[in-house]
Motif scaffolding. Structure first.
Motif, PDB file in Angstrom:
ATOM      1  N   ASP A 142       0.817  -1.211   0.000  1.00  0.00           N
ATOM      2  CA  ASP A 142       0.000   0.000   0.000  1.00  0.00           C
ATOM      3  C   ASP A 142       0.851   1.261   0.000  1.00  0.00           C
ATOM      4  OD1 ASP A 142      -2.427  -1.263  -0.208  1.00  0.00           O
ATOM      5  OD2 ASP A 142      -2.910  -1.174   1.921  1.00  0.00           O
ATOM      6  N   MET A 143       1.959   1.271   0.741  1.00  0.00           N
ATOM      7  CA  MET A 143       2.824   2.457   0.702  1.00  0.00           C
ATOM      8  C   MET A 143       3.394   2.665  -0.690  1.00  0.00           C
ATOM      9  SD  MET A 143       4.963   2.779   4.238  1.00  0.00           S
ATOM     10  CE  MET A 143       4.109   3.099   5.798  1.00  0.00           C
ATOM     11  N   ALA A 144       3.617   1.580  -1.414  1.00  0.00           N
ATOM     12  CA  ALA A 144       4.147   1.688  -2.770  1.00  0.00           C
ATOM     13  C   ALA A 144       3.093   2.147  -3.771  1.00  0.00           C
ATOM     14  CB  ALA A 144       4.719   0.344  -3.211  1.00  0.00           C
ATOM     15  N   ALA A 145       1.845   1.718  -3.577  1.00  0.00           N
ATOM     16  CA  ALA A 145       0.829   1.926  -4.617  1.00  0.00           C
ATOM     17  C   ALA A 145      -0.348   2.793  -4.210  1.00  0.00           C
ATOM     18  CB  ALA A 145       0.301   0.554  -5.076  1.00  0.00           C
ATOM     19  N   GLU A 146      -0.542   3.014  -2.907  1.00  0.00           N
ATOM     20  CA  GLU A 146      -1.770   3.670  -2.451  1.00  0.00           C
ATOM     21  C   GLU A 146      -1.549   4.975  -1.691  1.00  0.00           C
ATOM     22  OE1 GLU A 146      -4.740   2.848  -3.186  1.00  0.00           O
ATOM     23  OE2 GLU A 146      -4.651   0.776  -3.877  1.00  0.00           O
ATOM     24  N   TRP A 147      -0.298   5.371  -1.506  1.00  0.00           N
ATOM     25  CA  TRP A 147      -0.003   6.613  -0.787  1.00  0.00           C
ATOM     26  C   TRP A 147       0.492   7.694  -1.740  1.00  0.00           C
ATOM     27  CZ3 TRP A 147       1.497   6.858   4.909  1.00  0.00           C
ATOM     28  CH2 TRP A 147       0.871   5.841   5.644  1.00  0.00           C
TER      29      TRP A 147
END
Length: 339
Positions: A142-147
């Protein structure tokens, strides 16, 4: 199974106890807001290291603060626990933001009566002091793709949509046979299960050696989550897993392509500048008394090997694709240099 117990059964990993998802749009109930969350890690832990690397590569240091636990867990009521100490930058042995000595206090704040395991990484809501997630895989993805809106300009695309299926396919084999495989080998309760685990581990490493002989990165022509997932284990292999976990068929430094690949990434911002080999050795050799009852910490290998030329650029590709390297490591987050 606890690391300070002699193995009596095959190691099993429990599902994440806390798995709230945090995204830029808050569609799962929690939004990625600057300053709202604190990431608790150990520099020794490979699972936590994945999230630390992604946080740095994406430039999320200002968005989510970092708390580093002591590499040597403290025994509390018979169990090893991640704690904050003066040595890791916590005055008075309490995290200066969360105000806790042991990470389990944040677990109990979120779920009074919780009696399960306490692991890192843990994302903690600074407003409530509650653990939000200890799901290392989902946190890093999520940090790679959603932030995205909180990421730095020039952040790499670590999880490209067109490559996700291949990233996950490679990742499944790496997780089963390498990331978790070293633990299944090191904590094997009998010869039969050791032989099976170590066989799978080195068969997978041989396969990765062949793959990386012809390409610079595991998937595509720049760093992705596939590389982050594998490298966290490669970093620790010769320093801990080879000797302590009996993963001693070969060292990573004896694989020409894997060792060059590992050095290439170590020398790339976001990887080696988040690595603390002193913490790694201290944790594995001092905490895992079930397989190292003396607690004696191994001296080697010489870390200067990580800085030798790798020549991987000859294979093409570039670390960050169309993006740029992250800037200097923030004040207070530097790791000891190799020299």
């Amino acid at each position: 199974m606890r690391a300070n117990k002699v193995p009596t059964e095959e190691i099993k990993r429990e599902p994440a106890a806390f798995a709230d998802r945090v995204t830029s749009d808050g569609r799962f109930g929690r939004a990625a807001e600057p300053g709202r969350y604190r990431l608790v890690v150990s520099r020794a832990c490979p699972w936590a290291h994945r999230v630390v690397m992604v946080r740095r590569l994406m430039g999320l240091e200002d968005a989510v603060s970092l708390a580093v636990a002591d590499p040597v867990q403290e025994i509390i009521e018979g169990d090893p626990h991640w704690v904050f100490t003066e040595e890791t930058g916590s005055p008075g042995g309490r995290d200066p933001v969360l105000g806790v000595h042991a990470l389990r206090e944040a677990y109990l704040a979120a779920a009074p009566g919780y009696d399960g395991g306490v692991s890192v990484p843990a994302l903690v809501d600074t407003g409530t002091g509650h653990v939000v997630s200890n799901d290392y895989d989902r946190l890093s993805t999520d940090m790679a793709a959603e932030w995205g809106p909180l990421a730095r300009p020039g952040a790499p695309d670590l999880y490209p949509e067109g490559l996700r299926e291949e990233i996950e396919e490679i990742g499944e084999g790496v997780y089963n046979d390498v990331n978790n495989g070293v633990y299944r080998t090191g904590f094997a309760p009998d010869q039969e299960r050791y032989d099976a685990a170590v066989g799978r581990l080195f068969a997978r490493l041989d396969e990765l050696e062949e793959r990386l002989s012809a390409r610079r990165y595991l998937v595509g022509d720049h760093i992705t989550l596939a590389d982050v997932r594998l490298w966290s284990t490669l970093l620790r292999f010769d320093a801990a897993y080879h000797g302590l976990f009996k993963c001693n068929v070969r060292k990573i430094s004896e694989y020409p392509a894997l060792w060059a690949y590992a050095r290439d990434l170590f020398q790339t911002p976001g990887f080696g500048d988040t690595a603390n080999l002193d913490h790694i050795r201290a944790h594995y050799y001092r905490v895992m008394t079930g397989i190292n009852p003396t607690g004696v910490v191994a001296a080697g290998p010489d870390p200067r090997g990580w800085l030798t030329p790798h020549y991987r650029e000859e294979l093409g590709g570039s670390p960050f694709g169309g993006g740029t390297a992250p800037g200097p490591v923030p004040e207070g987050e530097q790791v000891p240099p190799i020299g």
